[in-house]
Design a protein around this motif. Structure first.
Motif, PDB file in Angstrom:
ATOM      1  N   CYS A 110       0.580  -1.075   0.573  1.00  0.00           N
ATOM      2  CA  CYS A 110      -0.167  -0.125   0.440  1.00  0.00           C
ATOM      3  C   CYS A 110       1.219   0.799  -0.120  1.00  0.00           C
ATOM      4  O   CYS A 110       0.458   2.040   0.844  1.00  0.00           O
ATOM      5  N   ASP A 116       1.129  -0.673  -4.761  1.00  0.00           N
ATOM      6  CA  ASP A 116      -0.361   0.015  -4.766  1.00  0.00           C
ATOM      7  C   ASP A 116      -1.338  -0.732  -5.794  1.00  0.00           C
ATOM      8  O   ASP A 116      -0.475  -1.548  -6.692  1.00  0.00           O
ATOM      9  N   ASP A 123      -2.924  -6.022  -5.929  1.00  0.00           N
ATOM     10  CA  ASP A 123      -3.480  -6.508  -4.364  1.00  0.00           C
ATOM     11  C   ASP A 123      -2.931  -6.821  -3.672  1.00  0.00           C
ATOM     12  O   ASP A 123      -2.290  -8.228  -4.153  1.00  0.00           O
ATOM     13  N   LEU A 124      -2.144  -6.207  -2.391  1.00  0.00           N
ATOM     14  CA  LEU A 124      -1.214  -6.712  -1.136  1.00  0.00           C
ATOM     15  C   LEU A 124      -0.518  -6.935  -2.150  1.00  0.00           C
ATOM     16  O   LEU A 124       0.366  -7.081  -2.867  1.00  0.00           O
ATOM     17  N   ASN A 172       1.129   0.886   5.817  1.00  0.00           N
ATOM     18  CA  ASN A 172      -0.124   1.789   6.450  1.00  0.00           C
ATOM     19  C   ASN A 172      -1.373   1.401   4.877  1.00  0.00           C
ATOM     20  O   ASN A 172      -1.248   2.367   4.406  1.00  0.00           O
ATOM     21  N   ALA A 175      -8.202   4.909  -0.411  1.00  0.00           N
ATOM     22  CA  ALA A 175      -6.826   4.708   0.540  1.00  0.00           C
ATOM     23  C   ALA A 175      -7.529   4.856   2.375  1.00  0.00           C
ATOM     24  O   ALA A 175      -6.637   4.929   3.496  1.00  0.00           O
TER      25      ALA A 175
HETATM   26  C1  LIG Z   1      -3.148   4.675   3.913  1.00  0.00           C
HETATM   27  S1  LIG Z   1      -2.549   4.641   1.980  1.00  0.00           S
HETATM   28  C2  LIG Z   1      -1.109   4.619   2.678  1.00  0.00           C
HETATM   29  C3  LIG Z   1      -0.230   5.354   1.866  1.00  0.00           C
HETATM   30  C4  LIG Z   1       0.995   5.731   1.785  1.00  0.00           C
HETATM   31  N1  LIG Z   1       1.681   4.420   2.703  1.00  0.00           N
HETATM   32  C5  LIG Z   1       1.202   6.292   3.245  1.00  0.00           C
HETATM   33  O1  LIG Z   1       1.589   6.216   4.634  1.00  0.00           O
HETATM   34  O2  LIG Z   1       1.132   7.552   2.689  1.00  0.00           O
HETATM   35  C6  LIG Z   1      -2.895   3.906   1.852  1.00  0.00           C
HETATM   36  C7  LIG Z   1      -3.284   2.509   0.346  1.00  0.00           C
HETATM   37  O3  LIG Z   1      -3.883   1.826  -0.149  1.00  0.00           O
HETATM   38  C8  LIG Z   1      -3.787   1.392  -1.182  1.00  0.00           C
HETATM   39  N2  LIG Z   1      -4.344   0.376  -1.936  1.00  0.00           N
HETATM   40  C9  LIG Z   1      -6.124   0.222  -1.513  1.00  0.00           C
HETATM   41  N3  LIG Z   1      -6.648  -0.942  -1.061  1.00  0.00           N
HETATM   42  C10 LIG Z   1      -5.006  -1.500  -1.834  1.00  0.00           C
HETATM   43  C11 LIG Z   1      -5.018  -3.084  -2.121  1.00  0.00           C
HETATM   44  N4  LIG Z   1      -5.591  -4.176  -1.882  1.00  0.00           N
HETATM   45  N5  LIG Z   1      -3.578  -3.466  -2.817  1.00  0.00           N
HETATM   46  C12 LIG Z   1      -2.832  -1.849  -2.483  1.00  0.00           C
HETATM   47  N6  LIG Z   1      -2.754  -1.434  -2.072  1.00  0.00           N
HETATM   48  C13 LIG Z   1      -4.162  -0.723  -1.945  1.00  0.00           C
HETATM   49  C14 LIG Z   1      -4.776   2.761  -1.733  1.00  0.00           C
HETATM   50  O4  LIG Z   1      -4.001   2.847  -2.932  1.00  0.00           O
HETATM   51  C15 LIG Z   1      -3.454   3.859  -0.993  1.00  0.00           C
HETATM   52  O5  LIG Z   1      -2.385   4.288  -1.757  1.00  0.00           O
END
Ligand SMILES: C[S@@+](CC[C@H](N)C(=O)[O-])C[C@H]1O[C@@H](n2cnc3c(N)ncnc32)[C@H](O)[C@@H]1O
Length: 289
Positions: A124, A147, A175-176, A195, A219
């Motif tokens: 993420c 991401d 996805d993850l 995060n 997010a």
């Molecule tokens: C809370 S933000 C964190 C962004 C950054 N790492 C930070 O700490 O500011 C969560 C991130 O997870 C991504 N995200 C949402 N669903 C996801 C998934 N299923 N797999 C991977 N990433 C995902 C979103 O696009 C977003 O960029």
């Protein structure tokens, strides 16, 4: 008509933001003004009496109006600061929060206690803030950052390039953990940091307007109890962790107990710590094998 100087503008915008309840009014005014005038913040103070041209005043006026409506300053200027690093930001990306610097701090501490090249996974990654901050402060590391959003990864790529980290941080979309398996041929990590989105349905309704209306819901939102992503990560993490590895995640103030239980149920960790942030809220879950 009296001229608008930098000093007058700074005072006027700060007071305006203060009266509208905008966070860190003076700093926000400085950031907007230095962005429009293409100056460093410190230069605003060394050129206090400089008159500001009409074209710049018009631009500033438009941005001040948007900020008054709640649009975050980072989206207006396209940049933000995280762990003392300047990063590019677009409205696709969550704006990195100061609390997340604690996640970076703990990750770097963990890595410094080990020897040899460290292989890290940043799930993420968003604009890449966590991966960039770790790689900037710990040399012997290779990071894979994932991401689900193509849009945010474009910004992450710019931040990685801007900080000269292209050979040490690799971005994957999916996805993850999904995009990692083929890439590493089933390889394992010394450290997984994440995060994830963690806002529950009830909390989402109570978010500030500037967050709810402007930052990406994808997010933030993580199902009814906000634990959806922790469930999935805990479910899958074991397969990606080396025998002496760690999983370090940011959590919400109300999730310490819930995340601890998930970690205890799903992975064989020898030590789990829930750490509080500088507001005395649960903020970081550290699980060591
Ligand atoms: C809370 S933000 C964190 C962004 C950054 N790492 C930070 O700490 O500011 C969560 C991130 O997870 C991504 N995200 C949402 N669903 C996801 C998934 N299923 N797999 C991977 N990433 C995902 C979103 O696009 C977003 O960029």
């Amino acid at each position: 008509m009296a001229k608008w100087t930098i000093q007058k503008l700074l005072n006027w915008i700060s007071e305006d933001f203060e009266s509208k309840g905008i966070d860190s009014a003076r700093l926000s005014a400085e950031l907007l003004l230095s962005y429009v005038l293409e100056m460093k913040r410190i230069e605003l103070y060394t050129q206090f009496d400089r008159p500001v041209a009409k074209e710049q005043l018009d631009r500033l006026h438009d941005l001040v109006k948007r900020a008054e409506q709640g649009e975050p300053i980072a989206y207006l200027t396209g940049k933000t600061e995280f762990y003392t690093l300047e990063l590019e930001i677009t409205p696709d990306c969550l704006i990195p929060r100061p609390e997340t610097e604690l996640l970076v701090e703990r990750a770097i501490e963990f890595l410094r206690g080990r020897t040899g090249k460290q292989i890290v996974c940043d799930l993420c990654t968003g604009c890449g803030c966590v991966a960039v901050a770790i790689a900037k402060n710990f040399c012997d590391v290779q990071i894979i950052a994932t991401d689900i959003s193509d849009g945010v990864l474009k910004t992450a790529a710019k931040n990685i390039e801007k900080h000269g980290l292209k050979d040490r941080v690799t971005l994957l979309c999916g996805d993850l953990f999904d995009p990692i398996v083929p890439q590493l041929g089933g390889g394992k990590f010394d450290l997984i940091v994440c995060n994830p989105p963690y806002v529950s349905a009830a909390e989402f309704e109570r978010l500030d307007k500037s967050v709810k209306d402007y930052e990406p819901k994808s997010a933030l939102f993580a199902g009814a109890d906000g634990l959806d992503f922790y469930r999935q990560i805990c479910e899958k993490a074991e397969a990606f962790l080396k025998p002496d590895a760690a999983l370090i995640m940011e959590i919400s103030y109300s999730q310490g107990q819930g995340v601890r239980e998930l970690l205890e149920q799903r992975v064989r960790f020898s030590e789990i710590t829930i750490e509080k942030d500088f507001h005395d809220n649960d903020r970081i879950a550290i699980a060591k094998k």
